[in-house]
Design a protein around this motif. Structure first.
Motif, PDB file in Angstrom:
ATOM      1  N   LEU A   1     -30.391  39.845 -53.921  1.00 50.24           N
ATOM      2  CA  LEU A   1     -29.300  39.394 -54.784  1.00 50.24           C
ATOM      3  C   LEU A   1     -28.151  38.818 -53.953  1.00 50.24           C
ATOM      4  CD1 LEU A   1     -29.356  42.304 -57.378  1.00 50.24           C
ATOM      5  CD2 LEU A   1     -29.996  39.919 -57.787  1.00 50.24           C
TER       6      LEU A   1
ATOM      7  N   TYR B   1     -26.677  35.312 -54.909  1.00 50.92           N
ATOM      8  CA  TYR B   1     -25.363  35.220 -55.562  1.00 50.92           C
ATOM      9  C   TYR B   1     -24.183  35.457 -54.620  1.00 50.92           C
ATOM     10  CZ  TYR B   1     -28.187  35.512 -59.779  1.00 50.92           C
ATOM     11  OH  TYR B   1     -29.102  35.279 -60.755  1.00 50.92           O
TER      12      TYR B   1
ATOM     13  N   ASP C   1     -33.950  38.859 -62.615  1.00 50.59           N
ATOM     14  CA  ASP C   1     -33.283  38.972 -61.312  1.00 50.59           C
ATOM     15  C   ASP C   1     -33.510  40.327 -60.651  1.00 50.59           C
ATOM     16  OD1 ASP C   1     -32.291  36.486 -61.241  1.00 50.59           O
ATOM     17  OD2 ASP C   1     -30.248  37.011 -61.859  1.00 50.59           O
TER      18      ASP C   1
END
Lengths: 525, 315
Positions: free
Chosen positions: A452, A456, A392
């Protein structure tokens, strides 16, 4: 004829090459900026001019300063030139002065060394007045002064004997934006008044853009490009210069959308520090570090917090993390007070220093899974989690077995982010998380954070003194001064139309690169 | 500075009070009755009781503590159980040996250690540094009683420059007295000098890496001048700490050296008194040493503040 000319300077320290064939020149009254990222050799170039290189350095080539061949002189002659012909200002004003001597003694020492004809005391007073310290007595010690004032003392030492060349090595990097603006103005004024040549070493292109007549760009110990400031900024020739400019103006695309439900609620928070007692029977005084602060962070929102050092942003951050008792008000996450241990697993923090925040003896796999101990039962799929966390943040799963010292600063900051996201916290706090990074690395980390966010739906509080970074990475921003939030609003609105005078002052003081279309679209190689 | 001094003074008195209580308590729980020790195992019970009354050890503990402390404040340390002479007199005699010896040794150690440490630091990593550091290793490793005996062997027995032991006494003149303290002082000073030189060196090396040393060089100071003018004072804090500890140690810790040279010092006095259960002497000498240690710490604290203005400001 130029005041300083460096010709084909190569330098190695203990056999490792540091500089390769560096050439540059500087005339009297000229401001030349040497810029580049860490490890580019810009500071070593400055130290080579002063001949203050570390032990076991070997330099070849030529450095001619006002007719003196600096590489060929003996140490005794160099001592008579340092401080007299050339003065130097350093990066860290907090440590650049001797803590056990008064500033008067330190300024007058230079005078006593080189100008026996002058009265050291009165000369010291004179130069301290010139650098804007009229109200500061000579008998003060460095610890009694602020960072900006100390930097002025360092400048006073450098100019006390009227040098022809002033070298400033990252003179404002450690200072707040408003102080930075004052120091830059001061340096420029002194150089103009005394007809000094000014050699500025800085990593910050924006600082350079407003100051320098010419810019020299360095990378890996070599000069990659040099030219007049406007031309170089408008039309950089070398791909590295182009990339550097692009990274300095880097903008990220944040995905949209915050929900309406507040995640973190900060209500009327007050934090007082007790001051040391000064009188026996009088109660000790208090210093209000955080003064009646209230705000919400909604789920999915990216909030910025800006302010200068001492404004209370660190205290507020610690209070949010539940590490600081508050005297009044409440801080809740999802309705639970943050001092409750169950809240710990819902918040994670990424700190500024990628070097100090990891135990050097642990492997990455252990480091980034540290937050697991906050969970009631650690997950079974340990290895899978580590693998996906590393992927990630743009690292390889193989990195799990390495130690922190095997990574660069930027990579360590990726690890810090991986560690913070390991247990999928509801709120991430970035505390000056990109401040210690080079511009190109900083741009990459900002891209990573944006990516990110897309993946998320991160909610975060981004604390920084760097306005340009906050502008691109947040939806909403708060400006803090003396413990209070003086302005808050949508980031773009606050930056384009600041309401509070302090916000305006901050934005005006921040150095800015002129925007050219050519540099905008390009990305890093 | 005045505030700082007063604060330190207050903590000095508190430490003294706590120390006196502790010493008194420890001596009280120590086994052995001084009266039976003095009269032997065949003594009659009524003789013992009479002696206890005479020594004052029949009184309640708190009363004895108060009269002990009260006496010490006035310079009355009581009377030795063993010799029946005032303890104050015994201590004074011994102090006139131990105090000059400690100061002598400390002076020697400083005279050797400072230049050695500064030299080693300025030659970091070079032959001079390695040489000095090697010598200090040896200095620390050699047991000082062995070194003392070697000194006696060379300078007293072979060369006959000094006497092999004993103390001439101050009534024979300062020179004679100092002469008889010279070999012991050297024996005491050497290991201390070795430690001090190492501390001096490492402390200076830390300071040499500081940013302000680079500022000093950029002013045009030579390497040596920068070290002297800006390095030394900043490097003094750890050195002062060690100096204070060493003085406290030298005052009584020279017991082995006192034995080797037959010197009537404090170390020997306390050792003999413990063997003879002469508790009042043990108590008083211990208290005196504690007083010395705490006073030295107080002086070291004042020296810190004199060296570093930041400490003055903090309080």
């Amino acid at each position: 004829m130029s005041l300083l000319s460096i010709n084909g300077l190569s330098l190695s320290i203990a056999g490792a090459p540091i500089l390769r064939d560096v050439s540059l020149s500087l005339a009297s009254r000229e401001v030349v900026a040497v810029t580049g990222e860490s490890g580019s050799g810009k500071s070593m170039t400055a130290l080579a001019v002063m001949q203050l290189l570390p032990a076991r350095s070997e330099a070849t080539g030529a450095i001619t300063l006002d007719g003196h061949e600096m590489l060929e002189l003996d140490e005794a002659t160099l001592c008579t030139l340092r401080g007299d012909l050339a003065g130097m200002v350093f990066q860290e004003p907090m440590t650049a002065l001797n803590p056990v001597q008064t500033i008067g003694a330190q300024v007058s020492e230079t005078v006593r060394l080189h100008r026996p004809d002058l009265n050291p005391q009165s000369r010291a007073r004179e130069v301290l007045d010139r650098v804007g310290l009229e109200s500061i007595p000579l008998s003060r010690y460095p610890h009694e002064l602020s960072g900006g004032q100390r930097q002025r003392v360092v400048i006073a030492i450098a100019i006390a004997c009227g040098p022809k060349l002033l070298i400033a090595d990252e003179p404002t990097t450690a200072l707040d934006v408003t102080t930075q603006a004052q120091i830059l103005t001061l340096l420029k004024r002194l150089a103009a008044e005394d007809g000094m040549g000014l050699l500025m070493i800085t990593h910050d292109l924006a600082v350079v853009a407003e100051m320098a007549d010419r810019i020299v760009v360095m990378r890996h110990g070599e000069v990659v490009e040099a030219g007049d400031t406007p031309a170089l900024l408008a039309d950089p020739q070398h791909p590295y210069t182009q990339a550097l400019l692009a990274a300095s103006n880097h903008r990220v695309d944040l995905p949209g959308g915050a929900e309406q439900a507040p995640l973190l609620r900060v209500q009327n928070v007050v934090r007082d520090y007790t001051l040391p007692r000064t009188k026996l029977f009088v109660p000790a005084g208090t210093h209000r570090a955080v003064d009646n602060v209230s705000f919400d962070i909604k789920r999915g929102e990216r909030l910025g917090l800006v302010g200068e050092s001492g404004c209370g942003k660190s205290t507020l951050t610690r209070a949010i993390l539940g590490l600081e008792p508050v005297q009044d008000g409440s801080i809740t996450l999802d309705g639970t007070p943050v001092t409750d241990p169950s809240v710990r697993r819902k918040m994670q923090v990424v700190f500024q220093d990628p070097y100090g925040s990891f135990n050097p003896r642990h492997q990455v796999a252990r480091l980034i899974t540290e937050p697991f101990h906050l969970l009631d039962s650690p997950p079974r799929d340990h290895d899978v989690r580590i693998e996906s966390a590393l992927t990630d943040v743009g690292l390889s799963p193989d990195d799990a077995q390495k130690y922190p010292h095997q990574f660069s600063g930027g990579q360590r900051q990726r690890l810090a982010i991986a560690r913070a996201l390991m247990i999928r916290p509801e709120l991430v706090i970035f505390d000056e998380a990109v401040s210690a990074l080079d511009v190109s690395v900083r741009a990459q980390i900002l891209d990573l954070i944006a990516e990110l966010c897309r993946q998320y739906d991160l909610t975060y509080l981004f604390i920084s003194h760097d306005l340009s970074v906050v502008r691109t990475i947040t939806d909403r921003v708060m400006v803090m001064q003396k413990g209070r939030i003086v302005e808050a609003g949508q980031t773009e609105a606050v930056f384009s139309d600041p309401q509070h005078p302090y916000t305006r002052q901050l934005i005006d003081a921040a150095p800015q690169l002129p925007l050219h279309e050519t540099t905008r679209a390009r990305s890093l190689p | 500075m005045l505030r700082y001094t007063l604060k330190r003074l207050l903590s000095l008195f508190i430490s003294l009070a706590i120390a006196s209580l502790l010493i008194f308590a420890v001596i009280e729980v120590a086994p052995g009755d001084p009266a039976s020790f003095m009269l032997g195992i065949n003594a009659q019970e009524d003789t013992l009781a009479a002696l206890r009354v005479e020594l004052g050890i029949d009184q309640p503990k708190w009363q004895r503590y108060l009269s002990w402390v009260g006496g010490m404040v006035q310079g009355d340390f009581g009377t030795s159980y063993q010799y029946r002479t005032p303890v104050a007199e015994m201590i004074a005699d011994r102090l006139w040996v131990s105090l000059p010896l400690a100061l002598y040794a400390l002076t020697l150690s400083t005279i050797i250690a400072f230049p050695a440490g500064i030299y080693a630091a300025s030659r970091r990593g070079k032959a001079g540094d390695v040489g000095v550091m090697g010598a200090t290793q040896v200095g620390i490793a050699i047991p000082n009683f062995w070194f003392a005996m070697m000194l006696v062997l060379i300078f007293a027995i072979n060369l006959r420059w000094f006497s092999a032991g004993g103390f001439a006494g101050w009534d024979k003149g300062v020179f004679a007295a100092m002469k008889s303290l010279t070999l012991p002082a050297i024996a005491l000073a050497l290991p201390q000098a070795a430690i001090l030189a190492r501390v001096m060196r490492s402390s200076l090396l830390d300071v040499l890496d500081e940013d302000f040393m680079r500022t000093a060089r950029a002013k045009g100071l030579s390497r040596g001048a920068a070290l002297r003018r800006h390095g030394l004072r900043n490097a003094m804090i750890p050195v002062l700490t060690i100096l204070g500890l060493q003085f406290s140690f030298l005052l009584a810790g020279g017991i082995i050296i006192e034995q080797v040279f037959y010197l009537p010092g404090l170390g020997r006095l306390i050792f003999q008194s413990i063997s003879a259960r002469d508790l009042i002497v043990v108590e008083s000498v211990t208290m005196l040493l504690v007083f010395a240690v705490i006073t030295v710490n107080f002086l070291v604290d004042l020296a810190y503040a004199a060296v570093d203005p930041r400490l003055r400001a903090r309080t």
